[in-house]
Motif scaffolding. Structure first.
Motif, short mmCIF file in Angstrom:
data_model
loop_
_atom_site.label_atom_id
_atom_site.label_comp_id
_atom_site.label_asym_id
_atom_site.label_seq_id
_atom_site.Cartn_x
_atom_site.Cartn_y
_atom_site.Cartn_z
N VAL A 76 -24.91 -14.87 -22.45
CA VAL A 76 -24.08 -14.06 -23.07
C VAL A 76 -23.37 -13.29 -21.85
O VAL A 76 -23.70 -12.93 -21.20
CB VAL A 76 -24.76 -13.12 -24.16
CG1 VAL A 76 -23.56 -12.04 -24.83
CG2 VAL A 76 -25.43 -13.60 -25.33
N LEU A 77 -21.87 -13.01 -22.40
CA LEU A 77 -21.06 -12.46 -21.40
C LEU A 77 -20.30 -11.41 -22.38
O LEU A 77 -19.62 -11.50 -23.60
CB LEU A 77 -19.80 -13.02 -20.80
CG LEU A 77 -18.62 -12.64 -20.48
CD1 LEU A 77 -19.18 -11.78 -18.99
CD2 LEU A 77 -17.61 -13.32 -19.72
N ALA A 87 -23.47 -5.49 -25.02
CA ALA A 87 -24.47 -6.23 -24.27
C ALA A 87 -25.87 -6.01 -24.40
O ALA A 87 -26.83 -6.80 -24.54
CB ALA A 87 -24.17 -5.82 -22.84
N ILE A 88 -26.28 -4.60 -24.76
CA ILE A 88 -27.64 -4.17 -25.02
C ILE A 88 -28.09 -4.89 -26.44
O ILE A 88 -29.24 -5.23 -26.63
CB ILE A 88 -27.63 -2.67 -25.03
CG1 ILE A 88 -27.55 -1.96 -23.57
CG2 ILE A 88 -28.89 -1.98 -25.72
CD1 ILE A 88 -27.25 -0.68 -23.55
N ALA A 89 -27.15 -4.85 -27.33
CA ALA A 89 -27.44 -5.29 -28.81
C ALA A 89 -27.95 -6.64 -28.40
O ALA A 89 -28.64 -7.41 -29.15
CB ALA A 89 -26.38 -5.31 -29.68
N ALA A 90 -27.20 -7.69 -27.68
CA ALA A 90 -27.31 -8.95 -27.34
C ALA A 90 -28.70 -9.11 -26.77
O ALA A 90 -29.62 -9.87 -27.27
CB ALA A 90 -26.17 -9.50 -26.57
N SER A 97 -29.93 -14.31 -21.30
CA SER A 97 -29.22 -13.56 -20.14
C SER A 97 -28.21 -12.85 -20.64
O SER A 97 -27.54 -13.53 -21.70
CB SER A 97 -29.06 -14.53 -18.88
OG SER A 97 -28.12 -15.36 -19.22
N VAL A 98 -27.92 -11.77 -20.15
CA VAL A 98 -26.56 -10.99 -20.65
C VAL A 98 -25.89 -10.38 -19.36
O VAL A 98 -26.46 -9.89 -18.47
CB VAL A 98 -26.97 -9.88 -21.29
CG1 VAL A 98 -25.81 -9.05 -21.91
CG2 VAL A 98 -27.89 -10.38 -22.78
N VAL A 120 -33.97 -2.92 -21.76
CA VAL A 120 -33.48 -4.24 -21.78
C VAL A 120 -32.90 -4.56 -20.44
O VAL A 120 -32.49 -3.63 -19.62
CB VAL A 120 -32.54 -4.67 -22.87
CG1 VAL A 120 -32.97 -4.48 -24.43
CG2 VAL A 120 -31.23 -3.65 -22.55
N THR A 121 -32.87 -5.93 -20.11
CA THR A 121 -32.30 -6.07 -18.80
C THR A 121 -30.83 -6.68 -19.15
O THR A 121 -30.49 -7.48 -19.76
CB THR A 121 -33.04 -7.32 -18.12
OG1 THR A 121 -34.34 -6.78 -18.16
CG2 THR A 121 -32.34 -8.01 -17.04
#
Length: 216
Positions: A76-77, A87-90, A97-98, A120-121
């Motif tokens: 995810v980008l 990004a955190i929700a993803a 990977s985000v 989260v990472t």
């Protein structure tokens, strides 16, 4: 350090619309903006978008949390990521990977703090991916996300060109938008709609009708 500045001038707050997550937020935008210019000695800094949960990002984050299959196991980008909420929700929804992309170094610091806050990472890419040529290598993501990015003509044009290129190479492109002035009228289909609580001082309203759009 930027992280120390962000930590000192924001506080971790819950989000009524996203009770699963927290975000470091400021209470007021203008005083923080003025303080940033005083501390850095630089005029013309961008507003502290990273210190608030904007409607488009909240709506897109809600959609991901409600439909984790959109990102689960995928790369995810998140473009123009602000404080990193989308990004955190993803990441919470099971993305493999985000990468959260920002051009603002304060936002980049906020993303690091908010990812840690939510356990989260999230990898960070600081630089302009929308420029031609881009300042950084463009991640080859399965899913490309953007929240609240159609607020100016220049930004909308640059963003749409980038998103169209990502869509044409096969990425799923999702955008959260609360009816900003330069929202496109073609090339997208609506996949969700919400009434999102927002900061009334920033939006002149306490709720914003927000849609999630899929590029077609």
């Amino acid at each position: 350090m930027l992280i120390d500045f962000v930590r000192a001038h924001t506080e971790p707050l819950g989000l009524p619309f996203l009770p699963e997550l927290k975000l470091r937020q400021a209470t007021e935008a203008i005083p923080l903006w003025e303080l940033m210019e005083q501390v850095t000695g630089r005029k013309g800094l961008p507003p502290p978008f990273w210190a608030f949960a904007w409607a488009g990002g909240q709506g897109l984050a809600r959609h991901l949390l409600d439909h984790p299959e959109l990102v689960a196991g995928k790369s995810v980008l998140d473009l123009a990521a602000g404080g990193g909420l989308v990004a955190i929700a993803a990441a919470r929804s099971g993305a493999r990977s985000v990468v959260a992309n920002e051009i603002d170094e304060y936002a980049d610091a906020a993303i690091a703090l908010n990812a840690e806050l939510n356990g989260v990472t999230v990898d960070r890419a600081l630089g302009d991916l929308l420029s031609t040529p881009p300042e950084l290598p463009v991640p080859d993501a399965d899913v490309v996300l953007a929240g609240d990015v159609f607020y100016s003509r220049d930004m909308a044009n640059a963003m749409l060109g980038f998103l169209r290129r990502q869509h044409e190479r096969g990425a799923l492109v999702l955008v959260g938008d609360p009816g900003r002035a330069y929202r496109p009228t073609t090339g997208f289909e609506q996949v969700a709609a919400f009434r999102v609580p927002v900061n009334e001082d920033l939006e002149d309203a306490d709720l914003k009708h927000t849609t999630v759009l899929r590029m077609v």
